[in-house]
Design an enzyme around this catalytic site. Structure first.
Site, mmCIF file in Angstrom:
data_model
loop_
_atom_site.group_PDB
_atom_site.id
_atom_site.type_symbol
_atom_site.label_atom_id
_atom_site.label_comp_id
_atom_site.label_asym_id
_atom_site.label_seq_id
_atom_site.Cartn_x
_atom_site.Cartn_y
_atom_site.Cartn_z
ATOM 1 N N ALA A 65 8.635 -0.129 65.328
ATOM 2 C CA ALA A 65 7.732 -0.148 64.180
ATOM 3 C C ALA A 65 7.719 1.255 63.585
ATOM 4 C CB ALA A 65 6.339 -0.554 64.636
ATOM 5 N N GLY A 109 9.288 -2.272 68.524
ATOM 6 C CA GLY A 109 9.284 -3.458 67.672
ATOM 7 C C GLY A 109 10.687 -3.965 67.376
ATOM 8 N N GLU A 112 11.504 -6.081 70.267
ATOM 9 C CA GLU A 112 10.666 -7.281 70.166
ATOM 10 C C GLU A 112 11.182 -8.228 69.079
ATOM 11 O OE1 GLU A 112 7.231 -4.536 69.833
ATOM 12 O OE2 GLU A 112 6.259 -5.894 71.239
ATOM 13 N N GLU A 132 7.001 2.534 73.647
ATOM 14 C CA GLU A 132 5.685 2.766 73.034
ATOM 15 C C GLU A 132 4.782 3.625 73.913
ATOM 16 O OE1 GLU A 132 7.196 -0.224 73.290
ATOM 17 O OE2 GLU A 132 6.922 -1.398 71.452
HETATM 18 C C1 HXC Z 1 9.603 5.986 61.850
HETATM 19 C C2 HXC Z 1 11.628 6.703 62.674
HETATM 20 C C3 HXC Z 1 11.499 5.859 63.798
HETATM 21 C C4 HXC Z 1 10.327 5.042 63.887
HETATM 22 C C5 HXC Z 1 13.347 6.923 63.958
HETATM 23 N N1 HXC Z 1 12.793 7.345 62.815
HETATM 24 N N2 HXC Z 1 12.586 6.031 64.576
HETATM 25 N N3 HXC Z 1 10.686 6.764 61.724
HETATM 26 N N4 HXC Z 1 9.411 5.156 62.896
HETATM 27 N N5 HXC Z 1 10.129 4.165 64.880
HETATM 28 C C6 HXC Z 1 13.310 8.323 61.869
HETATM 29 C C7 HXC Z 1 13.216 9.754 62.401
HETATM 30 O O1 HXC Z 1 11.929 10.269 62.216
HETATM 31 C C8 HXC Z 1 14.253 10.443 61.579
HETATM 32 O O2 HXC Z 1 13.719 10.712 60.295
HETATM 33 C C9 HXC Z 1 15.341 9.387 61.416
HETATM 34 O O3 HXC Z 1 14.703 8.129 61.674
HETATM 35 C C10 HXC Z 1 16.465 9.560 62.408
HETATM 36 O O4 HXC Z 1 15.903 9.636 63.707
HETATM 37 P P1 HXC Z 1 16.210 10.826 64.729
HETATM 38 O O5 HXC Z 1 15.087 10.871 65.697
HETATM 39 O O6 HXC Z 1 16.518 12.096 64.010
HETATM 40 O O7 HXC Z 1 17.552 10.283 65.422
HETATM 41 P P2 HXC Z 1 18.052 10.548 66.903
HETATM 42 O O8 HXC Z 1 17.822 11.981 67.295
HETATM 43 O O9 HXC Z 1 19.431 10.013 66.960
HETATM 44 O O10 HXC Z 1 17.079 9.678 67.854
HETATM 45 C C11 HXC Z 1 17.078 8.252 67.717
HETATM 46 C C12 HXC Z 1 15.846 7.632 68.455
HETATM 47 C C13 HXC Z 1 14.562 8.335 67.981
HETATM 48 C C14 HXC Z 1 16.027 7.818 69.984
HETATM 49 C C15 HXC Z 1 15.847 6.158 68.151
HETATM 50 O O11 HXC Z 1 14.527 8.313 66.541
HETATM 51 C C16 HXC Z 1 13.299 7.707 68.491
HETATM 52 O O12 HXC Z 1 12.916 7.930 69.644
HETATM 53 N N6 HXC Z 1 12.608 6.958 67.628
HETATM 54 C C17 HXC Z 1 11.326 6.365 67.947
HETATM 55 C C18 HXC Z 1 11.494 5.187 68.858
HETATM 56 C C19 HXC Z 1 10.151 4.550 69.215
HETATM 57 O O13 HXC Z 1 9.266 5.245 69.770
HETATM 58 N N7 HXC Z 1 9.956 3.286 68.900
HETATM 59 C C20 HXC Z 1 8.722 2.579 69.166
HETATM 60 C C21 HXC Z 1 7.813 2.667 67.947
HETATM 61 S S1 HXC Z 1 6.241 1.906 68.231
HETATM 62 P P3 HXC Z 1 13.866 12.167 59.602
HETATM 63 O O14 HXC Z 1 13.083 12.014 58.323
HETATM 64 O O15 HXC Z 1 13.307 13.155 60.543
HETATM 65 O O16 HXC Z 1 15.348 12.300 59.404
HETATM 66 C C22 HXC Z 1 6.526 0.267 68.087
HETATM 67 C C23 HXC Z 1 5.326 -0.635 68.263
HETATM 68 C C24 HXC Z 1 5.630 -2.049 67.910
HETATM 69 O O17 HXC Z 1 7.610 -0.159 67.870
HETATM 70 C C25 HXC Z 1 4.385 -2.875 67.753
HETATM 71 C C26 HXC Z 1 3.939 -3.040 66.349
HETATM 72 C C27 HXC Z 1 2.796 -3.994 66.171
#
Ligand code: HXC
Length: 258
Positions: A65, A109, A112, A132
């Site tokens: 998400a 997400g 999911e 998360e």
């Molecule tokens: C918003 C995101 C994002 C996310 C990545 N980006 N994941 N933006 N939400 N979930 C953005 C980064 O900020 C970055 O933007 C660009 O995408 C590229 O990501 P990087 O981090 O620079 O890439 P990399 O170093 O290759 O790392 C990839 C990654 C990492 C390991 C996937 O991005 C990451 O850990 N992302 C978050 C994963 C996460 O925590 N997901 C769970 C979310 S909570 P910029 O502008 O800086 O270039 C969830 C809850 C669901 O999903 C329930 C909902 C009801």
């Protein structure tokens, strides 16, 4: 309808829906989930579509998400908005088969969303995770429930509590994905699988999806009963007569979804 966060291509009775927010690794925001569910509903209603494939980019199916959309929200807003709950419910009402074709990250997400599809084909580069916990929250659109049913309690707990990622091989060995294909062939293989499904009787495909999904919702005895009723009901269709006649006449069936 013009979409901004997805693309939709319909060919040979298969709708290929590609998540398209490359700048955020296809992070799921309200707009994307709204457009995705609308596209799925339209495909579900369309005579031109018999199977759907959801995919992302080579680097990410979806990295979860959108954290920037959630970061400043409080409980009341999340609760009143039923954050992503309405889209999930709409997604789960789609009756035609949906395949997830996952390359790269399918996190939070994103994992999911893949699990909401009917099965997952993974590229050898796929990485699944429920990270998360690193954000001080937990999965919110089915991760704790679906991943546990896919892979069992121990591995699910491991994934949710440590936030570690699972590679494609591990995902296949524990039953999260149905098969692994080379990353370069992912789209081709997923479309080929969807094409096979699109050749079948849509009525039978929908019944199969319905019956398999029911196994997650009920007891074995009730599930068997449900399956038997659906099985018998297919004998009211022309496609059943055609399928069985084609077999005995040693020819390909011509299903007409009747
Ligand atoms: C918003 C995101 C994002 C996310 C990545 N980006 N994941 N933006 N939400 N979930 C953005 C980064 O900020 C970055 O933007 C660009 O995408 C590229 O990501 P990087 O981090 O620079 O890439 P990399 O170093 O290759 O790392 C990839 C990654 C990492 C390991 C996937 O991005 C990451 O850990 N992302 C978050 C994963 C996460 O925590 N997901 C769970 C979310 S909570 P910029 O502008 O800086 O270039 C969830 C809850 C669901 O999903 C329930 C909902 C009801």
């Amino acid at each position: 309808m013009a979409y901004e966060t997805i693309t939709v291509d319909i060919k040979d009775h298969v709708a290929l829906i590609t998540l398209n927010r490359p700048e955020a690794l296809n992070a799921l925001n309200s707009q994307l989930l709204g457009e995705l569910t609308t596209a799925l509903e339209k495909a579900d209603d369309s005579d031109k579509v018999r199977c759907m494939v959801i995919t992302g980019s080579e680097k990410a199916f979806a990295a979860g998400a959108d954290i920037t959309e959630m970061a400043d929200k409080g409980f009341v807003e999340m609760y009143r908005q039923n954050f992503f709950g309405n889209e999930s419910d709409r997604f789960l009402r789609v009756r035609k088969p949906i395949i997830a074709a996952v390359s790269g990250y399918a996190l939070g997400g994103g994992c999911e969303l893949a699990m909401m599809c009917d099965f997952i084909i993974a590229a050898d580069t796929a990485k699944f995770g429920q990270p998360e916990i690193n954000l001080g929250v937990i999965a919110g659109i089915g991760g704790t429930q679906r991943l546990t049913r896919f892979v069992g309690k121990s591995k699910s707990m491991d994934m949710h509590l440590t936030g570690r990622f699972m590679d494609a091989e591990e995902a296949e060995s524990c039953g999260l994905v149905s098969r692994i294909v080379p990353a370069k062939k992912l789209k081709e293989e997923a479309l080929a699988a969807a094409g096979k499904i699109a050749e079948k009787s849509l009525l039978a495909s929908m019944a199969a999806k319905d019956a398999v999904n029911r196994s997650y919702e009920t007891t074995l005895a009730e599930g068997l009963n449900y399956e038997r009723r659906l099985f018998f009901s297919l004998f009211a269709t022309e496609d059943q007569s055609e399928g069985m006649a084609a077999f005995t006449e040693k020819r390909e069936p011509q299903f007409r979804d009747k």
